[in-house]
Design a protein around this motif. Sequence first.
Motif, PDB file in Angstrom:
ATOM      1  N   THR A  14       0.922  -1.260   0.046  1.00 53.15           N
ATOM      2  CA  THR A  14       0.117   0.063   0.000  1.00 53.15           C
ATOM      3  C   THR A  14       0.756   1.283  -0.021  1.00 53.15           C
ATOM      4  OG1 THR A  14      -0.179   0.061   2.543  1.00 53.15           O
ATOM      5  CG2 THR A  14      -1.950  -1.031   1.162  1.00 53.15           C
ATOM      6  N   GLU A  15       2.250   1.230   0.376  1.00 52.78           N
ATOM      7  CA  GLU A  15       3.014   2.209   0.362  1.00 52.78           C
ATOM      8  C   GLU A  15       4.416   1.919   0.255  1.00 52.78           C
ATOM      9  OE1 GLU A  15       2.262   4.153   4.166  1.00 52.78           O
ATOM     10  OE2 GLU A  15       3.624   2.694   5.351  1.00 52.78           O
ATOM     11  N   GLY A  16       5.368   2.665   0.021  1.00 48.85           N
ATOM     12  CA  GLY A  16       6.480   2.446  -0.126  1.00 48.85           C
ATOM     13  C   GLY A  16       7.872   3.597   0.223  1.00 48.85           C
ATOM     14  N   GLU A  17       8.879   3.484   0.695  1.00 47.48           N
ATOM     15  CA  GLU A  17       9.682   4.367   0.860  1.00 47.48           C
ATOM     16  C   GLU A  17      10.774   4.607  -0.199  1.00 47.48           C
ATOM     17  OE1 GLU A  17      13.514   5.481   3.814  1.00 47.48           O
ATOM     18  OE2 GLU A  17      12.431   3.871   4.304  1.00 47.48           O
ATOM     19  N   ILE A  18      11.075   5.842  -0.829  1.00 48.02           N
ATOM     20  CA  ILE A  18      11.952   6.148  -1.896  1.00 48.02           C
ATOM     21  C   ILE A  18      13.221   6.148  -1.292  1.00 48.02           C
ATOM     22  CG2 ILE A  18      12.418   7.778  -3.725  1.00 48.02           C
ATOM     23  CD1 ILE A  18       9.731   6.484  -3.719  1.00 48.02           C
ATOM     24  N   ILE A  19      13.780   5.144  -1.649  1.00 47.10           N
ATOM     25  CA  ILE A  19      15.462   4.988  -1.026  1.00 47.10           C
ATOM     26  C   ILE A  19      16.284   5.907  -1.732  1.00 47.10           C
ATOM     27  CG2 ILE A  19      17.338   3.593  -0.858  1.00 47.10           C
ATOM     28  CD1 ILE A  19      15.324   1.104  -0.561  1.00 47.10           C
ATOM     29  N   HIS A  20      16.473   5.789  -3.268  1.00 48.62           N
ATOM     30  CA  HIS A  20      17.353   6.802  -4.115  1.00 48.62           C
ATOM     31  C   HIS A  20      16.793   6.643  -5.431  1.00 48.62           C
ATOM     32  CE1 HIS A  20      19.684   3.258  -4.705  1.00 48.62           C
ATOM     33  NE2 HIS A  20      20.162   3.862  -5.728  1.00 48.62           N
ATOM     34  N   TYR A  21      17.221   7.724  -6.215  1.00 48.09           N
ATOM     35  CA  TYR A  21      16.888   7.755  -7.570  1.00 48.09           C
ATOM     36  C   TYR A  21      18.183   7.386  -8.106  1.00 48.09           C
ATOM     37  CZ  TYR A  21      12.518  10.168  -6.448  1.00 48.09           C
ATOM     38  OH  TYR A  21      11.389  10.608  -6.248  1.00 48.09           O
ATOM     39  N   PHE A  22      18.075   6.793  -9.401  1.00 48.84           N
ATOM     40  CA  PHE A  22      19.191   6.477 -10.302  1.00 48.84           C
ATOM     41  C   PHE A  22      19.289   7.619 -11.210  1.00 48.84           C
ATOM     42  CE2 PHE A  22      17.239   2.299  -9.265  1.00 48.84           C
ATOM     43  CZ  PHE A  22      18.291   1.872  -8.461  1.00 48.84           C
ATOM     44  N   VAL A  23      18.347   8.577 -11.567  1.00 46.42           N
ATOM     45  CA  VAL A  23      18.411   9.888 -12.380  1.00 46.42           C
ATOM     46  C   VAL A  23      18.284  11.099 -11.819  1.00 46.42           C
ATOM     47  CG1 VAL A  23      17.716   8.200 -14.264  1.00 46.42           C
ATOM     48  CG2 VAL A  23      15.872   9.544 -12.720  1.00 46.42           C
ATOM     49  N   LYS A  24      18.449  12.173 -12.539  1.00 50.11           N
ATOM     50  CA  LYS A  24      18.415  13.568 -11.976  1.00 50.11           C
ATOM     51  C   LYS A  24      17.726  14.045 -13.271  1.00 50.11           C
ATOM     52  CE  LYS A  24      22.932  15.153 -13.338  1.00 50.11           C
ATOM     53  NZ  LYS A  24      23.438  13.892 -14.062  1.00 50.11           N
ATOM     54  N   VAL A  25      17.055  15.379 -12.729  1.00 50.10           N
ATOM     55  CA  VAL A  25      16.303  16.246 -13.628  1.00 50.10           C
ATOM     56  C   VAL A  25      17.195  16.394 -14.721  1.00 50.10           C
ATOM     57  CG1 VAL A  25      15.331  18.770 -13.826  1.00 50.10           C
ATOM     58  CG2 VAL A  25      14.769  17.221 -11.802  1.00 50.10           C
ATOM     59  N   GLY A  26      16.746  16.524 -15.988  1.00 50.44           N
ATOM     60  CA  GLY A  26      17.506  16.571 -17.118  1.00 50.44           C
ATOM     61  C   GLY A  26      18.105  15.206 -17.825  1.00 50.44           C
ATOM     62  N   ASP A  27      18.116  14.317 -17.182  1.00 49.88           N
ATOM     63  CA  ASP A  27      18.731  13.079 -17.547  1.00 49.88           C
ATOM     64  C   ASP A  27      17.796  12.425 -18.779  1.00 49.88           C
ATOM     65  OD1 ASP A  27      20.936  13.313 -15.981  1.00 49.88           O
ATOM     66  OD2 ASP A  27      20.301  11.828 -14.981  1.00 49.88           O
ATOM     67  N   THR A  28      18.492  12.001 -19.769  1.00 50.29           N
ATOM     68  CA  THR A  28      17.466  11.300 -20.892  1.00 50.29           C
ATOM     69  C   THR A  28      17.394   9.971 -20.456  1.00 50.29           C
ATOM     70  OG1 THR A  28      18.218  12.847 -22.468  1.00 50.29           O
ATOM     71  CG2 THR A  28      17.612  10.745 -23.345  1.00 50.29           C
ATOM     72  N   VAL A  29      16.350   9.259 -20.516  1.00 48.30           N
ATOM     73  CA  VAL A  29      16.459   7.608 -20.286  1.00 48.30           C
ATOM     74  C   VAL A  29      15.564   7.129 -21.319  1.00 48.30           C
ATOM     75  CG1 VAL A  29      15.912   8.122 -17.642  1.00 48.30           C
ATOM     76  CG2 VAL A  29      13.927   8.189 -19.070  1.00 48.30           C
ATOM     77  N   PRO A  50       8.743   3.789 -17.926  1.00 46.71           N
ATOM     78  CA  PRO A  50       7.523   3.369 -18.843  1.00 46.71           C
ATOM     79  C   PRO A  50       7.900   3.783 -20.259  1.00 46.71           C
ATOM     80  CG  PRO A  50       6.941   4.999 -17.554  1.00 46.71           C
ATOM     81  CD  PRO A  50       8.292   4.965 -17.084  1.00 46.71           C
ATOM     82  N   ALA A  51       8.975   4.785 -20.450  1.00 47.78           N
ATOM     83  CA  ALA A  51       8.741   5.596 -21.788  1.00 47.78           C
ATOM     84  C   ALA A  51      10.035   5.966 -21.929  1.00 47.78           C
ATOM     85  CB  ALA A  51       7.779   6.305 -22.050  1.00 47.78           C
ATOM     86  N   SER A  52      10.551   6.383 -23.156  1.00 49.15           N
ATOM     87  CA  SER A  52      11.790   7.175 -23.361  1.00 49.15           C
ATOM     88  C   SER A  52      11.681   8.425 -23.213  1.00 49.15           C
ATOM     89  CB  SER A  52      12.477   6.706 -24.884  1.00 49.15           C
ATOM     90  OG  SER A  52      12.718   5.361 -24.904  1.00 49.15           O
ATOM     91  N   GLY A  53      12.360   9.518 -22.928  1.00 43.44           N
ATOM     92  CA  GLY A  53      12.143  10.632 -22.618  1.00 43.44           C
ATOM     93  C   GLY A  53      13.102  11.322 -21.928  1.00 43.44           C
ATOM     94  N   LYS A  54      12.920  12.677 -21.416  1.00 47.64           N
ATOM     95  CA  LYS A  54      13.712  13.482 -20.218  1.00 47.64           C
ATOM     96  C   LYS A  54      13.084  13.426 -19.203  1.00 47.64           C
ATOM     97  CE  LYS A  54      16.381  16.325 -22.217  1.00 47.64           C
ATOM     98  NZ  LYS A  54      16.995  17.677 -22.926  1.00 47.64           N
ATOM     99  N   VAL A  55      13.900  13.364 -17.919  1.00 45.42           N
ATOM    100  CA  VAL A  55      13.283  13.695 -16.670  1.00 45.42           C
ATOM    101  C   VAL A  55      13.278  15.229 -16.478  1.00 45.42           C
ATOM    102  CG1 VAL A  55      13.805  13.512 -14.244  1.00 45.42           C
ATOM    103  CG2 VAL A  55      14.753  11.895 -15.793  1.00 45.42           C
ATOM    104  N   LYS A  56      11.838  15.530 -16.388  1.00 45.31           N
ATOM    105  CA  LYS A  56      11.288  16.777 -16.178  1.00 45.31           C
ATOM    106  C   LYS A  56      11.575  17.375 -14.858  1.00 45.31           C
ATOM    107  CE  LYS A  56       9.530  20.794 -18.067  1.00 45.31           C
ATOM    108  NZ  LYS A  56      10.241  21.729 -18.999  1.00 45.31           N
ATOM    109  N   ASN A  57      10.813  16.697 -13.803  1.00 43.73           N
ATOM    110  CA  ASN A  57      10.600  17.068 -12.677  1.00 43.73           C
ATOM    111  C   ASN A  57      10.671  15.908 -11.815  1.00 43.73           C
ATOM    112  OD1 ASN A  57      10.169  18.510 -10.184  1.00 43.73           O
ATOM    113  ND2 ASN A  57       8.203  18.593 -10.365  1.00 43.73           N
ATOM    114  N   ILE A  58      11.474  15.888 -10.377  1.00 40.32           N
ATOM    115  CA  ILE A  58      11.464  14.885  -9.459  1.00 40.32           C
ATOM    116  C   ILE A  58      10.341  15.421  -8.310  1.00 40.32           C
ATOM    117  CG2 ILE A  58      12.583  13.454  -7.727  1.00 40.32           C
ATOM    118  CD1 ILE A  58      15.007  13.489  -9.592  1.00 40.32           C
ATOM    119  N   LEU A  75       8.093  12.559 -16.569  1.00 40.07           N
ATOM    120  CA  LEU A  75       8.926  12.344 -17.867  1.00 40.07           C
ATOM    121  C   LEU A  75       8.317  13.422 -19.137  1.00 40.07           C
ATOM    122  CD1 LEU A  75       9.482   8.533 -18.124  1.00 40.07           C
ATOM    123  CD2 LEU A  75      11.144  10.403 -17.197  1.00 40.07           C
ATOM    124  N   GLU A  76       9.306  14.046 -19.709  1.00 37.51           N
ATOM    125  CA  GLU A  76       8.859  14.646 -21.017  1.00 37.51           C
ATOM    126  C   GLU A  76       9.194  13.753 -21.967  1.00 37.51           C
ATOM    127  OE1 GLU A  76       9.576  19.050 -23.244  1.00 37.51           O
ATOM    128  OE2 GLU A  76      10.678  18.171 -21.548  1.00 37.51           O
TER     129      GLU A  76
END
Length: 431
Positions: A14-29, A50-58, A75-76
Amino acid sequence: MVEVKLHDIGEGMTEGEIIHYFVKVGDTVKVDQPLVEVQTDKMVAELPSPASGKVKNIVVDSGTTVSVGTTILVLETEAGKSVVPEMEMKLEEAVPKKSEASTTQPQQQAPAENKGEKRFIIAAPYTRKIAREFRVDINEVTGTGTFGRITVEDLYTFVKKRDEIQSSKEMKAVSNKVIEEKTEPTQEIQKQDVQNIKETKEEDVLPFRGRRKQIALKMTKSFYTIPHVTHFEETDLTELLSYRNDLKEMNLNVSAVAFFIKAIAVALKQFPVFNAKLDEDNEVIRLEKEYNIGIATDTKDGLIVPVIHHADKLSVRQIHDKLKELTKKAQEDKLTPTDLRGGTFTISNVGPLGSIGATPIINHPETGLIAFHKTKKMPVVMENDEIAIRSIMTMSMAFDHRVADGATAVAFTNRFKQLVENPKIWPIELA
């Protein structure tokens, strides 16, 4: 734009803790690229893109606990590309169907990518997690699964080869230095280890290589691959120990463990599911035709498991002699590859060390392992309600819950108990 939300990863969460991100704003994934690692009440999991694009906002900071359905990042996406909004894309959807295999194969046979260039990776989240733990660039691993999927076995094969190459380079460097200085190789290696320890200013260290490292690799593989369940039981050894004393008076010294091994072999014939190995690729459980019992043995260089082959065809006395032979060879580091090969079930006799219980890790790819713990005298209420002092041994059985269930494990240990608690029935049972 696509909102990446925390979704139920199949554990009823029902819930989860965000441990860490592998990406930052501006990264292309790219599709299926890990974005964030989440801690639930049962496991740590990665959420892929779920898709290719750029990280717009965390949207959510690391260390924050959020409920399922909460937007984590935005994602953008590239114009004209399809988007799966709530990360419901599954591995099967990213893999071509059988009817499309003919059009897919030529693409797979295209020229290799330039070295260092990222390629599309098909791998489960926990496989990626193990890769990070062993500092492996998953792009360098060749997948042997369907459509190039990277499996845990692929990863461990890669790590083993990498370590062998590194070890070979280190040994070559040491040998060259030995030749230059005209010293004995073993002395030089010892001097080098001592020097390395002396140069450590803030902490003491021990070498993590050789057998110790191989044990770590195998234990990690077993732990991540097999859903372990541990069943605990007590066994009354009073009659068996009395029988052993009678044999000693006849100059027949046979260890209790030899009886245990024989009883295990007999019980395995009645419950062959524990003398089996799971073949996931072919979706079958392979029942082994031989009964080869591995003996977990402690040595100065770490745990090793020599094997008593065809234990079902050996007498208790023959098992005792073979056990002594293998233990001696293990302590003297003289075991051959044949001595270590072909195990179908493993036992661990830790009782003499003082253990009263444990949750052992299965010797992958086997299905079960039994650990025998401390035997001690204690008051026991007998069937006639009288209290008697009996010699009771505790034991723990770990088994692969994909292959067998708890009820079967209990039935298996009950059969083992029946044999070791009643040595008088052996002439009938083993005839």
